[in-house]
Design a protein around this motif. Structure first.
Motif, short mmCIF file in Angstrom:
data_model
loop_
_atom_site.label_atom_id
_atom_site.label_comp_id
_atom_site.label_asym_id
_atom_site.label_seq_id
_atom_site.Cartn_x
_atom_site.Cartn_y
_atom_site.Cartn_z
N THR A 85 2.33 -19.73 44.39
CA THR A 85 3.21 -20.40 45.35
C THR A 85 3.32 -19.65 46.67
O THR A 85 3.80 -20.19 47.66
N TYR A 86 2.86 -18.38 46.69
CA TYR A 86 2.85 -17.58 47.92
C TYR A 86 1.42 -17.44 48.45
O TYR A 86 0.98 -16.34 48.77
N ASN A 87 0.73 -18.56 48.55
CA ASN A 87 -0.58 -18.57 49.19
C ASN A 87 -0.38 -18.45 50.71
O ASN A 87 0.73 -18.65 51.21
N PRO A 88 -1.44 -18.13 51.48
CA PRO A 88 -1.27 -17.91 52.93
C PRO A 88 -0.68 -19.09 53.69
O PRO A 88 0.01 -18.90 54.70
N LEU A 89 -0.90 -20.33 53.23
CA LEU A 89 -0.36 -21.49 53.92
C LEU A 89 1.15 -21.60 53.82
O LEU A 89 1.80 -22.29 54.60
N GLU A 90 1.72 -20.88 52.85
CA GLU A 90 3.18 -20.84 52.71
C GLU A 90 3.84 -20.26 53.95
O GLU A 90 4.98 -20.61 54.29
N LEU A 91 3.14 -19.38 54.66
CA LEU A 91 3.67 -18.81 55.91
C LEU A 91 4.03 -19.90 56.90
O LEU A 91 5.07 -19.82 57.58
N GLU A 92 3.20 -20.91 56.98
CA GLU A 92 3.43 -21.99 57.94
C GLU A 92 4.33 -23.08 57.39
O GLU A 92 5.25 -23.55 58.08
N TYR A 93 4.09 -23.48 56.15
CA TYR A 93 4.76 -24.67 55.63
C TYR A 93 6.08 -24.39 54.92
O TYR A 93 6.92 -25.28 54.80
N GLU A 94 6.26 -23.20 54.40
CA GLU A 94 7.53 -22.76 53.78
C GLU A 94 8.03 -23.72 52.70
O GLU A 94 9.23 -23.93 52.56
N GLN A 95 7.11 -24.26 51.94
CA GLN A 95 7.51 -25.10 50.81
C GLN A 95 8.31 -24.30 49.79
O GLN A 95 9.32 -24.77 49.25
N THR A 96 7.85 -23.09 49.51
CA THR A 96 8.51 -22.26 48.50
C THR A 96 9.89 -21.81 48.98
O THR A 96 10.87 -21.86 48.23
#
Length: 295
Positions: A85-96
């Protein structure tokens, strides 16, 4: 990032006490970019095409709030078992991060599996949730050797950075430990490395290490793993084929001896390793508080 629709986001777990006492499973992303050579989630049975491409779930947060609001009792939500759930795209999208805010709002607890130190961004929310319910963080660390981790887990922070993240979380009062899973036969199964990882876990404030001393191999996962063995460990594929054939559960040679060494090291440093003991320990604070409040 491509987004896909989902009909539900929380899945009730039938046997949660067999896996860290969780009540629900949740995956906010589908697919993972870490490219770990051993990943079981590549298996055909999970029906994830192009597993290396991360896809979001565009209605996930709406569904999560709806489903949490309908639950009569709070529970522990497991995140990241399928895709980190902490893949690099999480930085932008903040789903987690957005999901953690909802989990806190509705007073649920959380159990997170990850290999990424990006989780440190959300310490504020983890502490907030921890003040109301239970939190347990599990870092997958398969080797204490950074150079080896770059080979077997190429697109994720090295083991030493994960250990540093464990220390930071532990220093902030979060119950955190290590999943020493999988243990790769003939690669990460040396007695010396297992002892070293247990010692490093202790030095960095981990409360537990859990392992089953082996790995899984099936379908597409096996093909990908063998391809990477040929690239990085020539001749090792033939050794696997000879030793394991087409077995699904590939337990390391001398597993009983290695597990005994592992247990002795854990006990020496005061680290938990038994699933029941880990569950009891991270839920103890809340259970104790509830018992006191009754009187």
């Amino acid at each position: 990032m491509e987004f896909i629709e989902c009909k539900t986001i929380l899945t009730k777990v039938k046997h949660g006490n067999e896996w860290f006492g969780i009540d629900y499973n949740m995956n906010l992303y589908r697919g993972c970019p870490h490219r770990c050579i051993y990943c079981d989630s590549r298996s055909n049975c999970y029906h994830i095409e192009n597993f290396d491409i991360v896809r979001g779930k565009d209605n996930a947060l709406y569904l999560l709030e709806y489903e949490l609001s309908k639950k009569k009792n709070s529970g522990i939500i497991g995140i990241g078992a399928m895709s980190d759930t902490y893949n690099p795209l999480e930085l932008e999208y903040e789903q987690t991060r957005s999901a953690l805010k909802l989990i806190s709002k509705y007073n649920f607890g959380v159990s997170i599996d990850t290999k990424s130190d990006l989780i440190l961004r959300d310490i504020d929310l983890l502490k907030e949730i921890n003040s109301k319910n239970n939190v347990i963080i599990k870092f997958t660390i398969t080797t204490p050797n950074d150079e080896l981790s770059k080979i077997i887990e190429p697109n994720v922070c090295v083991s030493s950075k994960r250990l540093q993240a464990i220390k930071t979380l532990s220093d902030n009062g979060i119950f955190v430990g290590i999943l020493m899973n999988p243990v790769l036969p003939f690669i990460t199964d040396s007695e010396e490395d297992i002892k070293k990882l247990v010692r490093l876990a202790h030095l960095n404030g981990a409360k537990f290490i859990h392992t089953f001393m082996g790995m899984t191999l099936r379908e597409n996962q096996r093909d990908y793993y063998f391809k990477k063995l040929d690239e990085h460990f020539p001749t090792l594929k033939e050794k696997y084929i000879k030793y394991y054939g087409d077995k699904y559960n590939c337990i390391v040679p001398n597993a009983n001896k290695l597990y005994k060494v592992f247990k002795e090291e854990c006990e020496k440093y005061g680290l938990l390793y038994n699933m029941k003991d880990i569950i009891n320990a991270y839920k103890y604070k809340r259970q104790k508080g509830e018992q006191i409040s009754l009187f």
